[in-house]
Scaffold this motif. Structure first.
Motif, mmCIF file in Angstrom:
data_model
loop_
_atom_site.group_PDB
_atom_site.id
_atom_site.type_symbol
_atom_site.label_atom_id
_atom_site.label_comp_id
_atom_site.label_asym_id
_atom_site.label_seq_id
_atom_site.Cartn_x
_atom_site.Cartn_y
_atom_site.Cartn_z
ATOM 1 N N ALA A 1 42.213 38.702 41.616
ATOM 2 C CA ALA A 1 41.314 38.456 40.712
ATOM 3 C C ALA A 1 41.466 37.605 39.549
ATOM 4 N N GLY B 1 45.161 42.555 45.073
ATOM 5 C CA GLY B 1 43.891 42.488 44.539
ATOM 6 C C GLY B 1 43.797 41.980 43.326
ATOM 7 N N GLN C 1 37.753 43.311 45.537
ATOM 8 C CA GLN C 1 37.350 42.040 44.825
ATOM 9 C C GLN C 1 35.850 41.667 45.147
#
Length: 252
Positions: A18, A14, A53
């Motif tokens: 990002a 994750g 996210q």
């Protein structure tokens, strides 16, 4: 209903996603990046790496093949794995059978088709309905009627979105009569006219296509100014590694 989610991917995926999104969108402290929506088409997709996210997913719910007399429904057959809490938009693809035309649909057939679309969208996990239809010029009036009927049947709070061709985004377009909350012009697979349209959109999103745009990872171009929602299409299944390789190749 979507398949049951299994254990989410490790947090590092994750975090990497990002960072990649920020690279893609050229994040700066002074600029608010657009909301990102990943298209999940008819193929196995594992998007659990998106856990945590701020990324939405527009998944192909069904393809409706429209013949001269019938509607053939082809529901999604490929697995789709998602992290808990992801915002889902249901995309329905409309395809005309060879020799058929939406312009030949009677008001009754258009109403019945709208009822079918509203029924497909009646899912507790769906936050919007998106129609994907390459309406020919002769079909645009019928498409507007279909959209009007669909909007009437959908819950008032459920947004209605459509994908569009770049050529539809002109002053006086028939889109101004369409009761939709969002038009997503697709700036890929445009053929010989691609350079002209990309140059035009590079100056900003023209009316009536304000706010949203669709780009493909294998036909990168800078995100046009004024985009608040960015849809991304990948020609291959979405994975953290595939996404990373694509982002590296898409830097302006």
């Amino acid at each position: 209903m979507r398949p049951k989610d299994s254990e989410a991917a490790p947090p590092r995926h994750g975090h990497r996603a990002a960072l990649l999104l920020c690279t893609l969108l050229a994040c700066t402290p002074a600029a608010e990046p657009p909301r990102v929506v990943l298209w999940a088409w008819e193929r196995p997709e594992d998007l659990r790496f998106l856990a945590g996210q701020a990324v939405d997913v527009a998944f192909l719910l069904a393809t409706l093949e429209l013949t001269g007399t019938d509607v053939l429904v082809h529901p999604r057959r490929q697995p789709l794995h998602l992290p808990p809490g992801v915002s889902l938009k249901a995309t329905v693809r409309l395809e005309m059978h060879p020799g058929a035309s939406l312009a030949d649909f009677s008001p009754e057939r258009l109403r019945a088709l709208a009822e079918r679309l509203a029924t497909l969208a009646h899912r507790p996990d769906v936050t919007a309905l998106q129609l994907d239809f390459d309406a020919r010029e002769s079909e645009q009036d019928a498409y507007v009627t279909l959209l009007q009927e669909t909007r009437r049947l959908l819950p008032p709070a459920l947004p209605l979105s459509i994908t569009g061709l770049a050529s539809w985004c002109v002053a006086g377009s028939w889109l101004t009569r369409a009761p939709v909350d969002e038009v997503v012009p697709q700036l890929f697979r445009m053929g010989a006219e691609a350079p002209a349209f990309r140059a035009r959109f590079a100056r900003g999103l023209p009316l009536p296509c304000k706010g949203s745009v669709g780009l493909a990872l294998d036909e990168w171009q800078p995100v046009p100014p004024g985009v608040s929602t960015l849809y991304l299409f990948s020609p291959r299944p979405w994975t953290p590694d595939a996404f990373a390789r694509a982002v590296v190749g898409m830097k302006p």
